[in-house]
Design a protein around this motif. Structure first.
Motif, PDB file in Angstrom:
ATOM      1  N   ARG A   6       0.848  -1.193   0.000  1.00 36.60           N
ATOM      2  CA  ARG A   6       0.000   0.000   0.000  1.00 36.60           C
ATOM      3  C   ARG A   6       0.883   1.242   0.000  1.00 36.60           C
ATOM      4  NH1 ARG A   6       0.244  -2.035   4.916  1.00 36.60           N
ATOM      5  NH2 ARG A   6       1.168  -0.775   6.542  1.00 36.60           N
ATOM      6  N   THR A   7       0.263   2.387  -0.354  1.00 36.23           N
ATOM      7  CA  THR A   7       0.949   3.648  -0.098  1.00 36.23           C
ATOM      8  C   THR A   7       0.791   3.915   1.385  1.00 36.23           C
ATOM      9  OG1 THR A   7      -1.009   4.949  -0.644  1.00 36.23           O
ATOM     10  CG2 THR A   7       0.618   4.616  -2.401  1.00 36.23           C
ATOM     11  N   GLN A   8       1.725   4.632   1.939  1.00 37.26           N
ATOM     12  CA  GLN A   8       1.771   4.818   3.391  1.00 37.26           C
ATOM     13  C   GLN A   8       1.969   6.303   3.681  1.00 37.26           C
ATOM     14  OE1 GLN A   8       1.967   2.049   5.559  1.00 37.26           O
ATOM     15  NE2 GLN A   8       2.285   3.220   7.408  1.00 37.26           N
ATOM     16  N   VAL A  55       6.955   9.328  -3.022  1.00 32.50           N
ATOM     17  CA  VAL A  55       6.025   8.247  -2.753  1.00 32.50           C
ATOM     18  C   VAL A  55       6.508   7.482  -1.519  1.00 32.50           C
ATOM     19  CG1 VAL A  55       4.918   6.173  -3.681  1.00 32.50           C
ATOM     20  CG2 VAL A  55       5.593   8.016  -5.236  1.00 32.50           C
ATOM     21  N   ASP A  56       5.601   7.269  -0.570  1.00 31.50           N
ATOM     22  CA  ASP A  56       5.892   6.481   0.629  1.00 31.50           C
ATOM     23  C   ASP A  56       5.075   5.199   0.537  1.00 31.50           C
ATOM     24  OD1 ASP A  56       7.371   8.663   1.582  1.00 31.50           O
ATOM     25  OD2 ASP A  56       5.624   9.503   2.587  1.00 31.50           O
ATOM     26  N   ILE A  57       5.743   4.050   0.671  1.00 33.09           N
ATOM     27  CA  ILE A  57       5.039   2.781   0.505  1.00 33.09           C
ATOM     28  C   ILE A  57       5.398   1.782   1.605  1.00 33.09           C
ATOM     29  CG2 ILE A  57       4.830   2.997  -1.988  1.00 33.09           C
ATOM     30  CD1 ILE A  57       7.156   1.014  -2.277  1.00 33.09           C
ATOM     31  N   ALA A  58       4.561   0.767   1.705  1.00 35.36           N
ATOM     32  CA  ALA A  58       4.853  -0.428   2.489  1.00 35.36           C
ATOM     33  C   ALA A  58       5.013  -1.554   1.476  1.00 35.36           C
ATOM     34  CB  ALA A  58       3.708  -0.734   3.451  1.00 35.36           C
ATOM     35  N   VAL A  59       6.012  -2.410   1.693  1.00 32.25           N
ATOM     36  CA  VAL A  59       6.268  -3.499   0.750  1.00 32.25           C
ATOM     37  C   VAL A  59       6.155  -4.854   1.437  1.00 32.25           C
ATOM     38  CG1 VAL A  59       7.761  -2.074  -0.708  1.00 32.25           C
ATOM     39  CG2 VAL A  59       8.773  -3.450   1.109  1.00 32.25           C
ATOM     40  N   SER A  90      12.394  13.626 -11.004  1.00 29.57           N
ATOM     41  CA  SER A  90      12.842  12.581 -10.083  1.00 29.57           C
ATOM     42  C   SER A  90      11.651  11.976  -9.355  1.00 29.57           C
ATOM     43  CB  SER A  90      13.835  13.135  -9.057  1.00 29.57           C
ATOM     44  OG  SER A  90      13.239  14.141  -8.274  1.00 29.57           O
ATOM     45  N   VAL A  91      11.847  10.746  -8.913  1.00 32.12           N
ATOM     46  CA  VAL A  91      10.872  10.069  -8.059  1.00 32.12           C
ATOM     47  C   VAL A  91      11.631   9.647  -6.807  1.00 32.12           C
ATOM     48  CG1 VAL A  91       9.311   8.108  -7.783  1.00 32.12           C
ATOM     49  CG2 VAL A  91       9.524   9.223 -10.015  1.00 32.12           C
ATOM     50  N   TRP A  92      11.251  10.246  -5.680  1.00 26.92           N
ATOM     51  CA  TRP A  92      11.857   9.896  -4.392  1.00 26.92           C
ATOM     52  C   TRP A  92      10.938   8.885  -3.737  1.00 26.92           C
ATOM     53  CZ3 TRP A  92      13.574  15.104  -1.756  1.00 26.92           C
ATOM     54  CH2 TRP A  92      14.491  15.747  -2.588  1.00 26.92           C
ATOM     55  N   LEU A  93      11.461   7.725  -3.455  1.00 23.76           N
ATOM     56  CA  LEU A  93      10.660   6.657  -2.882  1.00 23.76           C
ATOM     57  C   LEU A  93      11.182   6.333  -1.488  1.00 23.76           C
ATOM     58  CD1 LEU A  93       8.475   4.488  -4.063  1.00 23.76           C
ATOM     59  CD2 LEU A  93      10.388   2.980  -3.610  1.00 23.76           C
ATOM     60  N   THR A  94      10.265   6.249  -0.540  1.00 23.15           N
ATOM     61  CA  THR A  94      10.619   5.866   0.821  1.00 23.15           C
ATOM     62  C   THR A  94       9.819   4.630   1.195  1.00 23.15           C
ATOM     63  OG1 THR A  94      10.964   8.192   1.398  1.00 23.15           O
ATOM     64  CG2 THR A  94      10.748   6.635   3.223  1.00 23.15           C
ATOM     65  N   ILE A  95      10.530   3.599   1.622  1.00 22.68           N
ATOM     66  CA  ILE A  95       9.863   2.397   2.117  1.00 22.68           C
ATOM     67  C   ILE A  95       9.732   2.564   3.620  1.00 22.68           C
ATOM     68  CG2 ILE A  95      10.017  -0.102   2.414  1.00 22.68           C
ATOM     69  CD1 ILE A  95      11.576  -0.161  -0.250  1.00 22.68           C
ATOM     70  N   LEU A  96       8.488   2.761   4.078  1.00 23.48           N
ATOM     71  CA  LEU A  96       8.234   3.016   5.488  1.00 23.48           C
ATOM     72  C   LEU A  96       7.931   1.753   6.280  1.00 23.48           C
ATOM     73  CD1 LEU A  96       6.086   6.257   5.220  1.00 23.48           C
ATOM     74  CD2 LEU A  96       8.492   6.064   5.850  1.00 23.48           C
ATOM     75  N   ASP A  97       7.583   0.674   5.580  1.00 23.38           N
ATOM     76  CA  ASP A  97       7.240  -0.553   6.290  1.00 23.38           C
ATOM     77  C   ASP A  97       7.498  -1.743   5.379  1.00 23.38           C
ATOM     78  OD1 ASP A  97       6.320  -2.217   8.296  1.00 23.38           O
ATOM     79  OD2 ASP A  97       4.199  -1.768   7.965  1.00 23.38           O
ATOM     80  N   ILE A  98       7.986  -2.828   5.977  1.00 27.17           N
ATOM     81  CA  ILE A  98       8.121  -4.096   5.275  1.00 27.17           C
ATOM     82  C   ILE A  98       7.275  -5.082   6.042  1.00 27.17           C
ATOM     83  CG2 ILE A  98       9.676  -5.945   4.573  1.00 27.17           C
ATOM     84  CD1 ILE A  98      11.898  -3.836   4.392  1.00 27.17           C
ATOM     85  N   GLU A  99       6.262  -5.628   5.361  1.00 26.71           N
ATOM     86  CA  GLU A  99       5.309  -6.484   6.029  1.00 26.71           C
ATOM     87  C   GLU A  99       5.566  -7.951   5.758  1.00 26.71           C
ATOM     88  OE1 GLU A  99       1.243  -5.452   5.515  1.00 26.71           O
ATOM     89  OE2 GLU A  99       1.549  -3.436   6.286  1.00 26.71           O
ATOM     90  N   ASP A 100       5.499  -8.736   6.808  1.00 23.28           N
ATOM     91  CA  ASP A 100       5.583 -10.188   6.702  1.00 23.28           C
ATOM     92  C   ASP A 100       4.170 -10.675   6.451  1.00 23.28           C
ATOM     93  OD1 ASP A 100       5.947 -12.871   6.936  1.00 23.28           O
ATOM     94  OD2 ASP A 100       6.592 -12.839   9.028  1.00 23.28           O
ATOM     95  N   LEU A 101       3.899 -11.095   5.229  1.00 17.82           N
ATOM     96  CA  LEU A 101       2.544 -11.468   4.853  1.00 17.82           C
ATOM     97  C   LEU A 101       2.320 -12.973   4.991  1.00 17.82           C
ATOM     98  CD1 LEU A 101       2.122  -9.178   1.731  1.00 17.82           C
ATOM     99  CD2 LEU A 101       1.313  -8.787   4.049  1.00 17.82           C
ATOM    100  N   GLY A 102       2.483 -13.461   6.203  1.00 17.60           N
ATOM    101  CA  GLY A 102       2.187 -14.860   6.458  1.00 17.60           C
ATOM    102  C   GLY A 102       3.298 -15.825   6.142  1.00 17.60           C
ATOM    103  N   VAL A 103       4.523 -15.357   6.033  1.00 20.73           N
ATOM    104  CA  VAL A 103       5.640 -16.244   5.777  1.00 20.73           C
ATOM    105  C   VAL A 103       5.915 -17.047   7.039  1.00 20.73           C
ATOM    106  CG1 VAL A 103       8.087 -16.380   5.206  1.00 20.73           C
ATOM    107  CG2 VAL A 103       6.648 -14.660   4.111  1.00 20.73           C
ATOM    108  N   GLN A 104       5.895 -18.344   6.906  1.00 25.56           N
ATOM    109  CA  GLN A 104       6.134 -19.224   8.045  1.00 25.56           C
ATOM    110  C   GLN A 104       7.598 -19.641   8.048  1.00 25.56           C
ATOM    111  OE1 GLN A 104       3.731 -20.034  10.324  1.00 25.56           O
ATOM    112  NE2 GLN A 104       2.418 -18.605   9.231  1.00 25.56           N
ATOM    113  N   GLY A 105       8.232 -19.550   9.216  1.00 24.78           N
ATOM    114  CA  GLY A 105       9.665 -19.865   9.279  1.00 24.78           C
ATOM    115  C   GLY A 105       9.977 -21.125   9.864  1.00 24.78           C
TER     116      GLY A 105
END
Length: 105
Positions: A6-8, A55-59, A90-105
């Motif tokens: 999502r955008t954040q 642009v601020d996003i979560a990945v 220019s496009v300045w991109l900031t990743i504000l969050d990295i989400e663990d979408l159900g990855v089982q370890g």
């Protein structure tokens, strides 16, 4: 876009969103969702003036953040230039969050 959750909204996001929505309503416009996206006129003294897009996003934690960021920068540049005819300096991109979408370890 694959990998983008999502955008954040950034630190000023909630306040800016309220002000922007109010201004659009006063002008009789339907408020547009733009949290996490800002556009500025680039330096007019530059060789090729245009706009700077921030642009601020979560990945997703399942994808490589750097590859996602580069893809978003290319996609935003193409989309803005195609839709408006305005050069994207220019496009300045900031990743504000990295989400663990159900990855089982």
């Amino acid at each position: 876009m694959p990998g983008v959750v999502r955008t954040q909204p950034g630190l000023g996001g909630p306040a800016a969103s309220i002000v922007r929505t109010a201004r659009q309503r006063i002008q009789g416009l339907q408020p547009t969702p733009a949290d996490g996206v800002r556009i500025f006129v680039a330096d007019p003294d530059a060789d090729r003036a245009g706009v700077r897009v921030e642009v601020d996003i979560a990945v997703s934690g399942q994808d490589q953040a750097a590859a996602i960021a580069q893809a978003v920068q290319r996609t935003v540049t193409r989309a803005v230039e195609a839709a408006t005819g305005v050069h994207v300096a220019s496009v300045w991109l900031t990743i504000l969050d990295i989400e663990d979408l159900g990855v089982q370890g």
